[in-house]
Design an enzyme around this catalytic site. Structure first.
Site, PDB file in Angstrom:
ATOM      1  N   GLN A 195       8.299   1.702   3.297  1.00  0.00           N
ATOM      2  CA  GLN A 195       9.038   1.745   2.041  1.00  0.00           C
ATOM      3  C   GLN A 195       9.259   3.221   1.710  1.00  0.00           C
ATOM      4  O   GLN A 195       8.435   3.861   1.083  1.00  0.00           O
ATOM      5  CB  GLN A 195       8.256   1.049   0.916  1.00  0.00           C
ATOM      6  CG  GLN A 195       9.035   0.967  -0.390  1.00  0.00           C
ATOM      7  CD  GLN A 195       8.192   0.398  -1.535  1.00  0.00           C
ATOM      8  OE1 GLN A 195       6.979   0.266  -1.418  1.00  0.00           O
ATOM      9  NE2 GLN A 195       8.846   0.077  -2.645  1.00  0.00           N
ATOM     10  N   LYS A 200      -3.675   6.527  -2.667  1.00  0.00           N
ATOM     11  CA  LYS A 200      -4.531   5.677  -3.494  1.00  0.00           C
ATOM     12  C   LYS A 200      -5.363   4.710  -2.667  1.00  0.00           C
ATOM     13  O   LYS A 200      -6.574   4.568  -2.872  1.00  0.00           O
ATOM     14  CB  LYS A 200      -3.651   4.894  -4.477  1.00  0.00           C
ATOM     15  CG  LYS A 200      -4.407   3.948  -5.395  1.00  0.00           C
ATOM     16  CD  LYS A 200      -3.423   3.251  -6.311  1.00  0.00           C
ATOM     17  CE  LYS A 200      -4.117   2.337  -7.293  1.00  0.00           C
ATOM     18  NZ  LYS A 200      -3.169   1.688  -8.213  1.00  0.00           N
ATOM     19  N   ARG A 236     -45.691  32.750  30.718  1.00  0.00           N
ATOM     20  CA  ARG A 236     -45.899  33.688  29.621  1.00  0.00           C
ATOM     21  C   ARG A 236     -46.574  34.941  30.171  1.00  0.00           C
ATOM     22  O   ARG A 236     -47.213  34.917  31.236  1.00  0.00           O
ATOM     23  CB  ARG A 236     -46.760  33.064  28.523  1.00  0.00           C
ATOM     24  CG  ARG A 236     -48.147  32.631  28.978  1.00  0.00           C
ATOM     25  CD  ARG A 236     -48.896  31.935  27.857  1.00  0.00           C
ATOM     26  NE  ARG A 236     -50.243  31.563  28.273  1.00  0.00           N
ATOM     27  CZ  ARG A 236     -50.782  30.363  28.148  1.00  0.00           C
ATOM     28  NH1 ARG A 236     -50.059  29.385  27.636  1.00  0.00           N
ATOM     29  NH2 ARG A 236     -52.009  30.123  28.535  1.00  0.00           N
ATOM     30  N   ALA A 259       0.820  -1.215   0.000  1.00  0.00           N
ATOM     31  CA  ALA A 259       0.000   0.000   0.000  1.00  0.00           C
ATOM     32  C   ALA A 259       0.852   1.263   0.000  1.00  0.00           C
ATOM     33  O   ALA A 259       0.497   2.270   0.606  1.00  0.00           O
ATOM     34  CB  ALA A 259      -0.911  -0.014   1.233  1.00  0.00           C
ATOM     35  N   ALA A 260       1.979   1.208  -0.684  1.00  0.00           N
ATOM     36  CA  ALA A 260       2.910   2.335  -0.626  1.00  0.00           C
ATOM     37  C   ALA A 260       2.815   3.276  -1.818  1.00  0.00           C
ATOM     38  O   ALA A 260       3.373   4.365  -1.800  1.00  0.00           O
ATOM     39  CB  ALA A 260       4.343   1.805  -0.516  1.00  0.00           C
ATOM     40  N   ARG A 278      -2.187   8.368 -11.340  1.00  0.00           N
ATOM     41  CA  ARG A 278      -3.213   8.472 -12.370  1.00  0.00           C
ATOM     42  C   ARG A 278      -4.582   8.850 -11.811  1.00  0.00           C
ATOM     43  O   ARG A 278      -5.483   9.200 -12.554  1.00  0.00           O
ATOM     44  CB  ARG A 278      -3.299   7.162 -13.157  1.00  0.00           C
ATOM     45  CG  ARG A 278      -2.185   7.002 -14.189  1.00  0.00           C
ATOM     46  CD  ARG A 278      -2.281   5.684 -14.907  1.00  0.00           C
ATOM     47  NE  ARG A 278      -1.806   4.579 -14.075  1.00  0.00           N
ATOM     48  CZ  ARG A 278      -1.802   3.308 -14.466  1.00  0.00           C
ATOM     49  NH1 ARG A 278      -2.254   2.982 -15.671  1.00  0.00           N
ATOM     50  NH2 ARG A 278      -1.346   2.366 -13.672  1.00  0.00           N
TER      51      ARG A 278
END
Length: 457
Positions: A67, A15, A436, A2-3, A8
């Site tokens: 990484q 991503k 009131r 997942a690095a 694109r």
């Protein structure tokens, strides 16, 4: 793995953190893998925006490998060497294949071990294999793979081959680590790619085999936002089909948005244009009418959500009726057979069994006892500009229309509050409170005013 940056996608977001089915791509892959092995035996290789990726999936209990430079898939495994060297076999998954099923992962895992292979490749046969590395078998029908040839290295007569590399592999760890340092960027992709390990292992006498996925869609990755939308549609359609197979009626399912982790019991009906999001659970015999949005909520049995309601992080008990146009904000607890009507908003409010708030009401930081009736236009004034305060309304009480209850305040059981009152003090049980101004009628005032105006002309 997942690095990657996912350039694109034209997005600053990592991503694997783009979402389909209500959660990140990577979360789907981890969830599938976690049904095959324990979370502590799963390692996620992170690189681009590693901090955000770690934070997004930290709660799953997986480990992480950094990484720092993204030099390719082979380099990712080189970075993970220390993490994996204690395992006899490892399985490598891509972080952007959210439709992968646990059954497929298990199938690859078992096949790899039964074949006693050095490397096992999960293959696919898409209608259009453009862009994929092609699989060359030793012989038709053979499990053994002679080579993986990347798209850029194919000869013209090989373009028609369909069986392709999915990018998902199993390895005998010892064999992998022996040759891991030999991977380099001297290939058609100019990257350190894991695909090249097939050639290295075969040259060393290792057995490389392939097993084909049942459905190509399972291993489709994401390279564009259009592809992301396509996978989202596929996942949601499959989710709707599973619910219908379990006894849930969904009219016009293609118009509904139902997240992957939503649970719905049998005999519930979902009308068109409904959104069920997050970890929402819905009981049996409910009716969810059109344009309603439910996120991270728990609904009991026989609940009615009328049109255009919005519910988030709330619970609704059996037999309750909500809406239309009601808004249950986080922390709302709606009791059994209670009624929250049109244009009523609740926030951190608890309504007891059979309590009713039918129209145009705001109940914030409030507890409304069983059997209470809250009239139209009632407001609990819970915020003094600095702090939030609670309102307690006892069982069986009646709060007249257009009343304001200035918190902190308590209304006792069975008390009545006259319409139009501003309540700033506690009301004892069984008492009538009227807050009131006294009405004054000035007889003849209109005629006298008209006469004065005529006299001035």
């Amino acid at each position: 793995m997942a690095a990657g940056k996912g350039t694109r996608l034209k997005s600053r977001r990592p991503k694997v953190l783009h979402q389909i089915g209500g959660k990140p791509l990577l979360s789907h892959v981890i969830a599938a893998a976690s049904e095959v092995v324990a979370a502590e035996d799963i390692y996620v290789v992170v690189g681009h925006q590693a901090k955000q990726v770690r934070a997004a999936v930290a709660a799953t209990g997986v480990g992480f490998v950094e990484q720092t430079e993204q030099l390719g898939t082979g380099h990712a495994i080189q970075c993970a060497r220390e993490a994996v060297e204690g395992y006899e076999n490892i399985l490598v998954l891509s972080g952007d294949v959210p439709l992968i099923r646990p059954e497929t992962i298990e199938k690859v895992w078992q096949f790899h071990q039964s074949e006693q292979a050095a490397m096992t490749i999960l293959t696919i046969s898409p209608e259009d294999a453009t862009g994929y590395g092609r699989i060359f078998r030793r012989a038709p029908g053979s499990a053994e793979v002679e080579a993986i040839v990347e798209q850029k290295a194919l000869r013209p007569e090989q373009f028609s081959l369909r069986e392709s590399n999915s990018g998902i592999y199993a390895f005998k760890t010892a064999a992998l680590l022996v040759h891991l340092g030999k991977l380099n960027a001297e290939n058609a992709n100019k990257e350190v790619i894991l695909t090249d390990m097939a050639g290295l292992l075969r040259a060393a006498g290792g057995r490389v085999v392939g097993i084909e996925a049942a459905e190509t869609a399972e291993v489709l990755g994401v390279n564009t936002l259009a592809e992301l939308a396509g996978l989202d549609a596929t996942m949601r359609a499959a989710k709707a089909n599973r619910l219908m197979a379990q006894g849930v009626t969904i009219f016009r399912p293609e118009t509904c948005t139902i997240d992957a982790e939503v649970e719905v019991a049998a005999d519930t009906t979902i009308e068109p244009f409904v959104q069920l999001l997050g970890k929402t659970t819905i009981g049996a015999d409910c009716l969810i009418r059109s344009y309603t949005v439910v996120e991270n909520c728990k609904l009991g049995n026989d609940v009615l959500l009328r049109q255009s309601c919005i519910l988030s992080d709330s619970t609704v008990a059996d037999g309750a009726k909500i809406g239309p146009f009601a808004h249950l904000r986080p922390g709302s607890e709606i009791g059994e057979d209670a009624h929250v009507g049109n244009f009523v908003e609740t926030k951190k409010a608890k309504l007891g069994k059979g309590a009713k708030a039918g129209h145009l009401t705001y109940l914030g930081d409030a507890e409304v006892g069983a059997g209470c009736n809250i009239g139209a236009g009632v407001i609990t004034c819970n915020y003094d500009g600095v702090h939030k305060h609670r309102t307690q309304i006892g069982e069986g009480s009646f709060v007249g229309s257009d009343s304001t209850l200035v918190a902190p305040v308590t209304v006792g059981d069975g008390a009545y509050i006259g319409a139009g009152s501003c309540i700033t003090k506690d009301v004892p049980a069984g008492a009538l409170a009227i807050g009131r101004a006294r009405q004054t009628n000035l007889e003849g005032w209109v005629e006298a005013r008209r006469a004065r105006r005529e006299a001035k002309k």
